[in-house]
Design an enzyme around this catalytic site. Structure first.
Site, PDB file in Angstrom:
ATOM      1  N   GLU A  50       5.238  -3.220  -5.795  1.00 50.06           N
ATOM      2  CA  GLU A  50       5.792  -2.016  -6.404  1.00 50.06           C
ATOM      3  C   GLU A  50       5.182  -1.832  -7.788  1.00 50.06           C
ATOM      4  O   GLU A  50       5.690  -2.395  -8.781  1.00 50.06           O
ATOM      5  CB  GLU A  50       7.312  -2.137  -6.530  1.00 50.06           C
TER       6      GLU A  50
ATOM      7  N   GLY B 185      10.042   5.567  -9.307  1.00 54.11           N
ATOM      8  CA  GLY B 185      10.900   6.625  -9.827  1.00 54.11           C
ATOM      9  C   GLY B 185      10.162   7.683 -10.629  1.00 54.11           C
ATOM     10  O   GLY B 185      10.791   8.487 -11.314  1.00 54.11           O
TER      11      GLY B 185
ATOM     12  N   SER C  79       7.903   5.596  -5.294  1.00 56.94           N
ATOM     13  CA  SER C  79       7.850   7.031  -4.987  1.00 56.94           C
ATOM     14  C   SER C  79       7.400   7.342  -3.561  1.00 56.94           C
ATOM     15  O   SER C  79       6.759   8.372  -3.325  1.00 56.94           O
ATOM     16  CB  SER C  79       6.967   7.764  -6.001  1.00 56.94           C
TER      17      SER C  79
ATOM     18  N   HIS D  94      12.863  -7.478  -8.567  1.00 63.34           N
ATOM     19  CA  HIS D  94      12.598  -6.047  -8.729  1.00 63.34           C
ATOM     20  C   HIS D  94      12.268  -5.758 -10.198  1.00 63.34           C
ATOM     21  O   HIS D  94      12.866  -6.341 -11.105  1.00 63.34           O
ATOM     22  CB  HIS D  94      13.809  -5.228  -8.290  1.00 63.34           C
TER      23      HIS D  94
ATOM     24  N   GLU E  80      13.047  -3.474 -12.147  1.00 66.67           N
ATOM     25  CA  GLU E  80      14.181  -3.073 -12.987  1.00 66.67           C
ATOM     26  C   GLU E  80      14.977  -4.289 -13.444  1.00 66.67           C
ATOM     27  O   GLU E  80      15.506  -4.323 -14.550  1.00 66.67           O
ATOM     28  CB  GLU E  80      15.069  -2.071 -12.216  1.00 66.67           C
TER      29      GLU E  80
ATOM     30  N   LYS F 236      19.726   0.889  -5.028  1.00 70.11           N
ATOM     31  CA  LYS F 236      19.933   0.653  -6.471  1.00 70.11           C
ATOM     32  C   LYS F 236      21.412   0.880  -6.838  1.00 70.11           C
ATOM     33  O   LYS F 236      22.278   0.443  -6.088  1.00 70.11           O
ATOM     34  CB  LYS F 236      18.965   1.504  -7.293  1.00 70.11           C
TER      35      LYS F 236
ATOM     36  N   ASN G  54      16.130   0.792  -0.836  1.00 70.77           N
ATOM     37  CA  ASN G  54      16.850   0.129  -1.922  1.00 70.77           C
ATOM     38  C   ASN G  54      17.695   1.194  -2.611  1.00 70.77           C
ATOM     39  O   ASN G  54      17.159   2.069  -3.292  1.00 70.77           O
ATOM     40  CB  ASN G  54      15.823  -0.488  -2.887  1.00 70.77           C
TER      41      ASN G  54
HETATM   42  P1  13P Z   1      11.414   5.016  -5.883  1.00 68.41           P
HETATM   43  O1  13P Z   1      11.101   5.159  -4.411  1.00 68.41           O
HETATM   44  O2  13P Z   1      12.581   5.821  -6.319  1.00 68.41           O
HETATM   45  O3  13P Z   1      10.188   5.224  -6.710  1.00 68.41           O
HETATM   46  O4  13P Z   1      11.853   3.495  -6.122  1.00 68.41           O
HETATM   47  C1  13P Z   1      11.062   2.489  -5.614  1.00 68.41           C
HETATM   48  C2  13P Z   1      11.770   1.210  -5.773  1.00 68.41           C
HETATM   49  O5  13P Z   1      11.964   0.743  -6.867  1.00 68.41           O
HETATM   50  C3  13P Z   1      12.264   0.562  -4.553  1.00 68.41           C
HETATM   51  O6  13P Z   1      12.677  -0.742  -4.832  1.00 68.41           O
END
Ligand code: 13P
Length: 285
Positions: free
Chosen positions: A201, A207, A247, A129, A131, A45, A43
């Protein structure tokens, strides 16, 4: 939408999905009976900055996918790069969108409908997601509408679920995931579940560099599979892919993928490096 702790606990105590002993649900996992091909996904982002950088990254990642790679690979990329990345990746990598609006037409400035995405050959869409849940205030109802519309438009949806740190510390990972599954998949039929994958997740791992241990992730994946069995029956529970995200790195992928209920990964930061994501794609089974 925030859930009160009481409502989550009430739901947890009203379901039998979590009373199965770890032993019994492990036995019913039957990974051997249901060959779930690994699914390694990235992803991007809000990255990278330019089309040129997206081309370079896609080329780098695509060069890591070979006939020896253990699973299928997909990239969820920003809208402006979808067709470019599709052209670079061909049939090596499936390209998806990071979200869509459930509205199909009309006065929704900035909206991207499932029909638009399907018309450019998009195969997958992420929904829910964390976020988008927190920054964009997407509710379970909105996420559910996205899931239904994506499926209706002949694409697959990856529903993202997961608990916050506070919820994790209160032992609520399973109940939170159960609630998000039930709300996100409301109205999704058993037949439609072949167009659904789940991404677990944990918000505290996204992150932050704090990857869930394989044991923690496996435990929650097992509970998610139990919920799916409860909702749709044994066969759907056994055949639905459940991916871990948060992560994931070249160092952690092998241990995660060794667990029976972890069918793949949804990778954020490490999917922005061809070298790192290449190592994740070619994890050691
Ligand atoms: P990270 O791998 O940067 O922690 O992000 C995970 C994520 O949100 C994938 O959708």
């Amino acid at each position: 939408m925030k859930l009160s702790l009481l409502s989550v606990l009430a739901l947890a105590s009203s379901t039998s999905a979590f009373v199965a002993s770890p032993q019994s649900s492990r036995v019913s996992t039957s990974t051997q009976l249901y060959e779930r091909k690994p699914f390694i996904t990235g992803n991007w982002k809000l990255n990278p900055n330019t089309k040129g950088e997206a081309i370079a990254l896609a080329e780098d990642i695509a060069s890591s996918v070979t006939s020896d790679s253990p699973g299928d690979v997909a990239l969820f990329v920003p809208y402006p790069f979808i067709e470019t990345v599709q052209n670079i990746c061909g049939d090596k990598i499936t390209v998806g969108a990071e979200m869509c609006t459930p509205e199909m037409k009309g006065a929704f400035t900035g909206g991207i409908s499932p029909a638009m995405l399907a018309s450019i050959g998009c195969k997958w869409v992420l929904a829910g997601h964390s976020e988008r849940r927190t920054i964009n205030k997407e509710t379970d109802e909105y996420i559910n509408a996205q899931c239904l519309k994506v499926i209706e438009n002949d694409m697959s949806v990856m529903l993202c679920i997961g608990e916050t740190l506070g919820e994790y510390e209160q032992n609520l990972a399973g109940p939170i995931c159960e609630l998000q599954l039930k709300k996100g998949l409301a109205g999704v039929s058993k037949e439609d579940m072949s167009s659904v994958a789940i991404a677990y997740e944990p918000v505290w791992a996204i992150g932050t560099g704090k990857v869930a241990t394989p044991e923690i992730a496996q435990d929650v994946h097992e509970q998610i599979r139990a919920t799916l069995k409860n909702m749709y029956g044994e066969d759907i529970g056994d055949s639905t892919k459940i991916l871990y995200g948060g992560s994931v790195s070249p160092d952690s992928v092998d241990g995660l993928m060794a667990k029976p209920d972890i069918d793949g990964t949804l990778v954020g930061g490490a999917s922005l490096s061809g070298e790192s994501f290449g190592r994740i794609i070619n994890f050691q089974a």
